[in-house]
Structures are given as structure tokens and as C-alpha cells.
Design a protein around this motif. Structure first.
Motif, PDB file in Angstrom:
ATOM      1  N   ASP A  15      -4.379  -2.560   6.219  1.00 30.79           N
ATOM      2  CA  ASP A  15      -3.503  -2.188   5.101  1.00 30.79           C
ATOM      3  C   ASP A  15      -2.528  -1.106   5.552  1.00 30.79           C
ATOM      4  OD1 ASP A  15      -4.659  -3.930   3.406  1.00 30.79           O
ATOM      5  OD2 ASP A  15      -5.538  -2.445   2.048  1.00 30.79           O
TER       6      ASP A  15
ATOM      7  N   ASP B 234      -1.284   1.277   3.819  1.00 30.45           N
ATOM      8  CA  ASP B 234      -1.423   2.568   3.136  1.00 30.45           C
ATOM      9  C   ASP B 234      -2.472   3.464   3.787  1.00 30.45           C
ATOM     10  OD1 ASP B 234      -3.653   1.182   2.472  1.00 30.45           O
ATOM     11  OD2 ASP B 234      -3.381   1.296   0.303  1.00 30.45           O
TER      12      ASP B 234
ATOM     13  N   GLN C 181      -5.573   3.058   4.047  1.00 29.51           N
ATOM     14  CA  GLN C 181      -6.915   3.064   3.461  1.00 29.51           C
ATOM     15  C   GLN C 181      -7.920   2.544   4.490  1.00 29.51           C
ATOM     16  OE1 GLN C 181      -6.184   1.243  -0.672  1.00 29.51           O
ATOM     17  NE2 GLN C 181      -7.721   2.826  -0.946  1.00 29.51           N
TER      18      GLN C 181
ATOM     19  N   ARG D  27     -13.784   3.769   3.519  1.00 28.93           N
ATOM     20  CA  ARG D  27     -12.420   3.451   3.094  1.00 28.93           C
ATOM     21  C   ARG D  27     -11.772   4.691   2.511  1.00 28.93           C
ATOM     22  NH1 ARG D  27      -8.925  -0.877   2.158  1.00 28.93           N
ATOM     23  NH2 ARG D  27      -8.033  -1.050   0.077  1.00 28.93           N
TER      24      ARG D  27
ATOM     25  N   ARG E 257      -5.484   6.257  -0.458  1.00 26.89           N
ATOM     26  CA  ARG E 257      -4.110   5.966  -0.070  1.00 26.89           C
ATOM     27  C   ARG E 257      -3.432   7.233   0.432  1.00 26.89           C
ATOM     28  NH1 ARG E 257       0.126   2.806  -1.246  1.00 26.89           N
ATOM     29  NH2 ARG E 257      -0.539   0.669  -1.553  1.00 26.89           N
TER      30      ARG E 257
HETATM   31 MG    MG Z   1      -4.583   0.159  -0.608  1.00 27.87          MG
END
Ligand code: MG
Ligand code: UDP
Length: 309
Positions: free
Chosen positions: A94, A96, A98, A197, A200
Motif C-alpha cells: 500500500d 500509505d 500501512q 500494520r 496511515r
Molecule cells: Mg491504507
């Protein structure tokens, strides 16, 4: 030059995350000591990400931009990444952050041990609302139960796949895509690596509830006939009830009882069955709509600018 790792990041309005994404991926991948490329798929961004990607690609040839003509969705952006990737191992991440790029090395270690799909399992999750966590958790568990492929729970698209696997996935041209299901479906030697995880780095989620629901419906219809079978189960249940209820009601009436008299009972059963029938029709419609989309055979995505090499 032969490329070992292709890192694919789908980008939809992630302008503020781009520099950090590039910096961290570069740091991690350079430390692997092997040749790599970063494929940034711009999924119709409107916040200047497109220019940001072009600029990165101009400065560094390891960045390969794929720029879509419009927004086609996260899953399709991943697919384009597969199509352009040249590496022996392909990683989806991803944009962002994450999914911490540092985890890629852990995935790569498993790959070197001989695993062909190394998926990253979300152990802990930071910075997400309880609603997102709860719906996500429910989603993974429902999908696990009702689909025919065993799609690992708490696992997103963050994963490393061997070239062999990607070549198979490239042949799967289905329109309504669920990449994590597809990569479970192909088989091969698979293993999970648990990671934390992160929240963001910048911006907000590009997955509002409506998109999450779409993804869930794609996942279910793409990998299971269960919703279609529900209509059959309901049919058998109501037919079964009718077989017992009809003689009982008839006998009561013959015996002079007025228990089932009036419109209420009729109304209840008509509305209930009407509801069940309309829902079943809607489910049928979902599958037929998908058939129609497949039949049209349109391209999955349209690229405005492809990488130069
Ligand atoms: Mg995300
Ligand atoms: N994304 C995309 N197209 C879309 C929506 C999202 O390419 O239509 C990308 C987005 O830029 C990000 C990744 O998909 O890199 C995951 O999206 P997001 O972080 O918003 O999802 P979440 O982590 O909240 O589930």
C-alpha cells in the motif's frame, strides 16, 4: 538488467505519502543488495500525485510509472502492476505505508526458502477505527467460511509472489477482481508472515464503506455460489413448512376453528415470501451483471502513460 524484486504500489491521491514511500522502499531495497524496481500505478489521482510520480521517475530510473486514464480501482491497479512487473519476485504494497516496506525483506527470506507466495498477516493494526477493524475482521471470516478457496484471514494484498505465480495470475482476466483470493486460488507453496500494520502516514482512507462493500461482494461472488444456493435452501424450507402447514390449517378449519382467519396471516406470508424472492432475484442479478461484464470483454484498464522501458 535482470530485476529481482518488483515492488508495486497502487496510488490514488497519495501525494503526501509519495516521498516517504519512495525513500523507505529505496532504503530497504538497496539494503537487499539486489536489483529492484518500484512500479507506481497512478489510479486516476486528482491531487497532483500523477506529477509527483512522473518527477520521481525522472530522477530515478528504478521508478516505473504506469498512469491510468481514470480511476479503475485498487484491484485493477494491482493487476496493471503485475502486467508491467519484470522481477523474479513481485511485491504488492500500500502506498500509505500501512504496510511497512521493511517487512519486504522478511517476505523475501521466506521466498528464498522456496515459498512461492508469502502473504503478510496483520497481527496488530494501528490507527484504524473500531468500525473498520470490526467490519474487516467479520469480512475475512465470512469469506473464509463461504468461499471454496481457503483465503487466509486477516491478510490484505501485501504479499510477495514468485514470477511463476504472477505469470499464472496474468492469465486470469476476470473483471471483478479479488487479488488476494486469486493468489490463494492458484495454489503453489504459500506461507504467512505476521506483521504490525501501521497507521496511515498521511491522508485519509480511500476505502469508504461503499467500496468496502463492493470488494466484499466481489470476493463472495468471485469465489462462491453460496448466495445463489441460499435461494434454494429458502425454497426447500418454505416448501417444507407448506407441506406440514397446509393439512394442519385445513384440518383446523374443518374442525370449526377460526384461528387462521383474516388478512394478517396472508399479508405476513405474502410479504415475507415477496421479500425473499426479491432478494434472491437481486442476488441472481449480481451474478448476471458480472456475466454481462465478462461478455463485453472490455479492457481491464486503460493506460495513458506506460513506463518507457
Ligand atoms: Mg491504507
Ligand atoms: N487505492 C487505489 N485506488 C482506489 C483506492 C485506493 O489505487 O480507488 C490505493 C491507495 O492509494 C492505497 C491502497 O490502494 O495505496 C490502499 O488504500 P487505502 O489505504 O485507502 O485502504 P485502507 O488501508 O484504508 O483499507
Amino acid at each position: 538488467m535482470k530485476i529481482t524484486y518488483s515492488i508495486i504500489a497502487p496510488i490514488y491521491n497519495e501525494f503526501d505519502n509519495l516521498p516517504e514511500l519512495y525513500r523507505r522502499v529505496k532504503e530497504v531495497m538497496d539494503s537487499s543488495g539486489e536489483p529492484w524496481e518500484l512500479i507506481l500505478v497512478d489510479d486516476g489521482s486528482t491531487d497532483g500525485s500523477t506529477d509527483g510520480i512522473r518527477e520521481l521517475a525522472r530522477q530515478d530510473k528504478t521508478v516505473r510509472p504506469v498512469i491510468f486514464a481514470r480511476n479503475f480501482g485498487h484491484q485493477v491497479a494491482i493487476t496493471a502492476g503485475w502486467d508491467y512487473a519484470r522481477g523474479d519476485a513481485v511485491v504488492i504494497i500500500d502506498a500509505d505505508l500501512q504496510d511497512p516496506p521493511e517487512v519486504i525483506l522478511e517476505l523475501a527470506n521466506k521466498w528464498k526458502e522456496g515459498y512461492e507466495v508469502v502473504y503478510a498477516v496483520r497481527g496488530e493494526r494501528e490507527g484504524e477505527s473500531w468500525f473498520k477493524l470490526w467490519t474487516a475482521s467479520l469480512f475475512y471470516r465470512i469469506i473464509y467460511r463461504i468461499t471454496d478457496v481457503k483465503i487466509p484471514v486477516d491478510t490484505g494484498d501485501f504479499r510477495l509472489m514468485d514470477r511463476k505465480v504472477v505469470d499464472v495470475l496474468k492469465q486470469m482476466k476476470e473483471r471483478h477482481r479479488f487479488p488476494r483470493g486469486m493468489s490463494a486460488w492458484v495454489g503453489f507453496r504459500q506461507i504467512g508472515v505476521t506483521y504490525k500494520r501501521a497507521a496511515r502516514v498521511a491522508g485519509v482512507t480511500k476505502y469508504p464503506f461503499k467500496k468496502m462493500l463492493r470488494l466484499a461482494i466481489n470476493a463472495i461472488t468471485g469465489f462462491s455460489y453460496f448466495p445463489l444456493q441460499v435461494a434454494t435452501y429458502f425454497g426447500f424450507i418454505s416448501a417444507g413448512v407448506a407441506i406440514f402447514a397446509i393439512p394442519v390449517v385445513a384440518a383446523l378449519r374443518l374442525a370449526g376453528s377460526h384461528f387462521f382467519e383474516g388478512q394478517t396471516t396472508t399479508l405476513i406470508s405474502v410479504l415475507f415470501l415477496g421479500g425473499v424472492q426479491l432478494i434472491s432475484l437481486g442476488i441472481l442479478g449480481e451474478y448476471i451483471g458480472r456475466l454481462y461484464d465478462e461478455a463485453k470483454g472490455r479492457p481491464l484498464y486503460i493506460v495513458r502513460e506506460a513506463p518507457e522501458d
